[in-house]
Every structure is written in structure tokens, then in C-alpha cells.
Design a protein around this motif. Structure first.
Motif, PDB file in Angstrom:
ATOM      1  N   VAL A   1       1.016  -1.348   0.197  1.00  0.00           N
ATOM      2  CA  VAL A   1      -0.182  -0.228  -0.603  1.00  0.00           C
ATOM      3  C   VAL A   1       1.031   1.625   0.104  1.00  0.00           C
ATOM      4  O   VAL A   1       0.389   2.103  -0.534  1.00  0.00           O
TER       5      VAL A   1
ATOM      6  N   ALA B   1       1.227   4.088  -2.878  1.00  0.00           N
ATOM      7  CA  ALA B   1       0.271   5.431  -2.343  1.00  0.00           C
ATOM      8  C   ALA B   1       1.419   5.740  -2.606  1.00  0.00           C
ATOM      9  O   ALA B   1       1.214   7.694  -4.052  1.00  0.00           O
TER      10      ALA B   1
ATOM     11  N   VAL C   1      -9.529   5.020   4.677  1.00  0.00           N
ATOM     12  CA  VAL C   1      -9.042   4.546   3.462  1.00  0.00           C
ATOM     13  C   VAL C   1      -9.416   3.907   2.557  1.00  0.00           C
ATOM     14  O   VAL C   1      -9.001   4.326   1.191  1.00  0.00           O
ATOM     15  N   ARG C   2     -10.025   3.438   2.603  1.00  0.00           N
ATOM     16  CA  ARG C   2     -11.260   2.776   1.518  1.00  0.00           C
ATOM     17  C   ARG C   2     -12.046   4.196   0.868  1.00  0.00           C
ATOM     18  O   ARG C   2     -12.006   4.029  -0.308  1.00  0.00           O
TER      19      ARG C   2
ATOM     20  N   THR D   1      -9.339   5.705  -1.193  1.00  0.00           N
ATOM     21  CA  THR D   1      -8.890   4.961  -2.171  1.00  0.00           C
ATOM     22  C   THR D   1      -9.459   5.614  -3.570  1.00  0.00           C
ATOM     23  O   THR D   1      -9.142   5.187  -4.706  1.00  0.00           O
TER      24      THR D   1
ATOM     25  N   LEU E   1      -5.222  10.474  -2.044  1.00  0.00           N
ATOM     26  CA  LEU E   1      -4.118   9.642  -1.731  1.00  0.00           C
ATOM     27  C   LEU E   1      -3.440  10.690   0.096  1.00  0.00           C
ATOM     28  O   LEU E   1      -2.835  10.473   1.014  1.00  0.00           O
TER      29      LEU E   1
ATOM     30  N   ILE F   1      -3.411   8.667   2.780  1.00  0.00           N
ATOM     31  CA  ILE F   1      -3.037   6.475   3.208  1.00  0.00           C
ATOM     32  C   ILE F   1      -1.894   6.631   3.693  1.00  0.00           C
ATOM     33  O   ILE F   1      -1.611   5.852   4.579  1.00  0.00           O
TER      34      ILE F   1
ATOM     35  N   VAL G   1      -3.324   1.629  -7.219  1.00  0.00           N
ATOM     36  CA  VAL G   1      -3.804   2.367  -5.430  1.00  0.00           C
ATOM     37  C   VAL G   1      -5.164   2.215  -5.519  1.00  0.00           C
ATOM     38  O   VAL G   1      -5.188   1.935  -4.106  1.00  0.00           O
ATOM     39  N   LEU G   2      -5.623   1.199  -6.267  1.00  0.00           N
ATOM     40  CA  LEU G   2      -6.837   0.430  -6.295  1.00  0.00           C
ATOM     41  C   LEU G   2      -6.826  -0.385  -5.528  1.00  0.00           C
ATOM     42  O   LEU G   2      -7.827  -1.285  -5.140  1.00  0.00           O
TER      43      LEU G   2
ATOM     44  N   THR H   1      -5.573  -1.091  -3.389  1.00  0.00           N
ATOM     45  CA  THR H   1      -5.319  -1.420  -1.699  1.00  0.00           C
ATOM     46  C   THR H   1      -6.770  -1.111  -1.377  1.00  0.00           C
ATOM     47  O   THR H   1      -6.537  -2.141   0.251  1.00  0.00           O
ATOM     48  N   LEU H   2      -7.840  -1.243  -2.170  1.00  0.00           N
ATOM     49  CA  LEU H   2      -8.745  -1.659  -0.780  1.00  0.00           C
ATOM     50  C   LEU H   2      -9.392  -3.344  -1.057  1.00  0.00           C
ATOM     51  O   LEU H   2      -9.446  -3.990   0.051  1.00  0.00           O
TER      52      LEU H   2
ATOM     53  N   ALA I   1      -6.867  -3.344   2.447  1.00  0.00           N
ATOM     54  CA  ALA I   1      -7.892  -2.459   3.657  1.00  0.00           C
ATOM     55  C   ALA I   1      -8.128  -2.705   4.934  1.00  0.00           C
ATOM     56  O   ALA I   1      -8.008  -2.439   6.046  1.00  0.00           O
TER      57      ALA I   1
END
Length: 397
Positions: free
Chosen positions: A211, A215, A272-273, A276, A306, A309, A367-368, A370-371, A374
Motif C-alpha cells: 500500500v 501510494a 482508507v477505503r 482509495t 491519496l 493513505i 492505488v485501487l 489498496t482495497l 484495507a
């Protein structure tokens, strides 16, 4: 520990974040002037630019070893002046080897500084018992805006690098050093807890490392390519092309200024979600934008998304390994520089080989991702041998 002492420690650490934001901005926004001063060729410039984050990663690794013997506040107190003096050295030299030496010292020291600052931020957040990490990073963003403004003034008035840097260093160095007298930490690890590499499971830390890298790939895309994208792809004027990064920095500051409130109300995972999805949406808007103003809207969304994150990634590492948070943060901090190193060349190579619109979709996808990770932001403390969490000792000094 008294509430007053915690407040003083929080303010002094915020000052250090501000100073570092200003210092870094003064360096990176004057790269063309540094290149001209030292006669660095276009072919050699990427080597110099890559060397700084690589050495910063080394500095972060060395900090992991150092905090087994001294507290992070000691590392921070002495590395921040070194970073500022290295900046002054960049402005004062005239030979290529002098630039290489100054930038090398800057890179090593900034890695130690970034790691120790975030170690202390996580420690203070633990003492407060509520989210305050975003506030520290908001101070960094504010410093970045101040540093970029000072750099603009130096360039506008055609000042030499030394004349441009000297007033900033003369003001910030003593301020940061005096402020360091009030550094405090909310909890101290024993040498066994802080130094033992086995206390931090890389398997558990890896999602946060990814992550962090994703980022910073997104962040470096904005810092390195927003102006070129607006001018070359969206047909803006040269003057207008400088606006997106400034807007990005301002929205980053605003998002971080209110982000702690969001974490306290909705939780780190939800924040965070949300960040993101907002950041990915910003990249999508940039990729399909039909004009400069739509592109700037995309970069604005990017900043708001961003910005939450990275601070929450450091905080999550501290929660995951409360008995060895310094070690976890030092290792996590390396991926800050990994993302910075990968992001700009990746987008440039894809833009040249394919298209810059298409290139913007790659950091969007990263970046997606990251989901997928999470849940790590709400992780319970890692369990050590025997199924019991290691105890923490209280800060007594």
C-alpha cells in the motif's frame, strides 16, 4: 506523563514535520537550477535523482539498527540539522563531486529523519489514544507549500541557490533544534522488543508495504507528470500547467487537516477505503479529461484521496506491532522510496511507448489494489510466541 508534556511533544514533532516538508520542497522544486549550477547532463540527472531515495532507504535501514540503542527522538534531533545543512551544501557547492556529496548526505539523513519522525508520531498517537497522525502529515504538507513558495520566490527574483536556501536554513535549523527539547514518546520498547527482527513478521507487514509503495507511485506521478500532462496532453498554457501540483498540495493539506476527525468517527479502514476510491476516481478523471480544467479537477480528487493513505499506513504498522513498532515503521518506510523510484519512470515509459492517458490508468489500478488490503488498517496487534502479545513499557523520560 502529563497532558501538558504530551501537548508540547505533539507541537514540537509537528514543527519537525513542517520543517522537513519545507526542506524537501526547496530541494525538489529547484532541480532545474541545481542541474544548471553543476552542469549535470540530462543523461546523468536521473542517476542523481535516483541516488537520493536509494540512500534514503539505506538511512531507514540504519535507523532500525540505531533505535535498538538510542531512542527515535535522539535520531530525529540530530538528523534534522544534517538534512538542513546538506540542503545548504547543495546550494553552496560549485563542483560536481560537491553536489554528489551533499545529495548523498541529504539522502542518508532524510531516510533516518522520515523513519524516526513517523516512529515518534505513532508513539504519540498511542499515548493520546486517538488518531493524530494525519495532523503531523498535514504539517508536512503545509511545510511543502511554504518551501515551494520560497523556491518560487528565489526563481522569480533569479536568486542563486545559496541565497535562496540560506534564509530558510538560518530560520528553520535553530527552530527545529530548540523545539527538539520537547520531544516525547508515548511508549518505549525494550531493546529486545525494538531490535529483534523476528518480532516483526514480514508476511503480516507486506500488505502495508505494498500500500505504501502504491501510494507513492501515485504521488510521484502527480509531482513529476502533472505539469507535462496538462500542457502536452490537455493543451494548457505553460503558466496554467504549474497549477495542478499546487492544487494537489493544498487539497492534501486540507484532507489531512480533517482526516483525523474522520478516522475517529468512521475508523481507519473506512477512511482508507474512501480515500482509495477518491484517488482512483481522480486518476480516471485525469485519463479521460477533455480539457485543462477537467484535468485539474482530477488532480484535486487525487490530493484529497491519496493524502490519508500514507499516514494511516504508518499508524496501522504501529497498531499491528505495538511491541516492535519502531522496527516495523523503519521497514515500512523503505517502501516510501520504492514507490518514489518506480512511479515516475513507470509512467514515463508507458507514456512514451503507449500514451500518457493510458499511463494514468496504471497508478489508478495500483492505488485501487489498496482495497484488497484495507482490512490490514484495522488489524489487531500481532501475536508473538506462545500466543501472547508482548507487553510495552511506559515512557518515563
Amino acid at each position: 506523563m502529563t497532558d501538558a508534556r504530551l501537548r508540547h511533544g505533539r507541537a514540537s514533532l509537528a514543527l519537525s514535520f513542517f520543517v522537513q516538508g519545507a526542506t524537501f520542497a526547496l530541494l525538489v522544486t529547484r532541480i532545474p537550477a541545481i542541474q544548471d549550477r553543476y552542469g549535470i547532463s540530462d543523461g546523468l540527472l536521473p542517476v542523481f535523482l535516483a541516488a537520493v531515495p536509494i540512500l534514503a532507504g539505506v538511512g531507514s535501514v540504519l535507523t532500525e539498527k540505531a533505535v535498538a540503542r538510542v531512542r527515535p527522538r535522539v535520531v530525529l534531533r540530530w538528523t534534522q540539522p544534517v538534512v538542513l545543512l546538506a540542503l545548504l551544501g547543495v546550494g553552496a557547492g560549485s563542483e560536481l563531486w560537491q553536489a554528489a556529496l551533499a545529495l548523498g548526505v541529504f539522502g542518508l539523513a532524510v531516510g533516518a529523519l522520515d523513519a524516526s519522525m513517523n516512529m515518534m508520531g505513532v508513539s504519540l498517537q498511542r499515548a493520546y489514544g486517538r488518531s493524530i497522525m494525519l495532523g503531523f502529515h498535514a504539517a508536512y504538507s503545509l511545510g511543502g507549500i511554504a518551501g515551494a513558495s520560497m523556491a518560487w520566490a528565489g526563481a522569480h527574483w533569479d536568486l542563486s541557490l545559496l541565497v535562496s536556501y540560506l534564509p530558510a536554513v538560518v530560520v528553520m535549523l535553530p527552530a527545529a533544534f530548540v523545539g527538539s527539547r520537547w520531544y516525547v514518546e508515548g511508549g518505549e520498547e525494550t531493546p529486545e522488543e525494538g531490535a529483534a527482527g523476528g518480532a516483526v513478521s514480514f508476511r503480516l507487514l507486506l500488505p502495508l508495504c505494498l500500500v505504501m509503495a502504491f501510494a507513492y507511485i501515485g504521488d510521484s506521478t502527480v509531482s513529476n507528470w502533472s505539469a507535462k500532462y496538462l500542457q502536452d496532453v490537455l493543451g494548457s498554457s505553460e503558466q496554467l500547467s504549474t497549477v495542478p501540483y499546487n492544487v494537489y498540495m493544498v487539497t492534501t493539506l486540507l484532507g489531512r487537516a480533517v482526516g483525523d476527525l474522520g478516522v475517529r468517527r468512521f475508523g481507519a479502514v473506512a477512511v482508507v477505503r474512501g480515500g482509495t476510491v477518491l484517488a482512483a476516481g481522480g486518476f480516471a478523471v485525469v485519463a479521460v479529461a477533455g480539457g485543462a480544467w477537467t484535468g485539474m479537477l482530477g488532480f484535486t480528487l487525487l490530493g484529497l484521496g491519496l493524502c490519508v493513505i500514507v499516514p494511516q499506513t504508518f499508524a496501522a504498522a504501529g497498531r499491528m506491532f505495538p511491541g516492535a513498532s519502531d522496527t516495523a515503521i523503519a521497514r515500512l518506510n523503505i517502501f516510501n522510496y520504492v514507490g518514489f523510484l518506480v512511479g515516475s519512470p513507470l509512467v514515463g515509459a508507458l507514456g512514451d511507448a503507449w500514451s500518457y492517458r493510458g499511463a494514468m490508468l496504471v497508478p489508478m489500478v495500483l492505488v485501487l489494489a489498496t482495497l484488497l488490503y484495507a482490512k490490514s488498517f484495522g488489524a489487531e496487534p500481532a501475536r508473538y510466541g506462545g500466543g501472547h502479545e508482548r507487553p510495552r513499557t511506559a515512557d518515563v523520560g
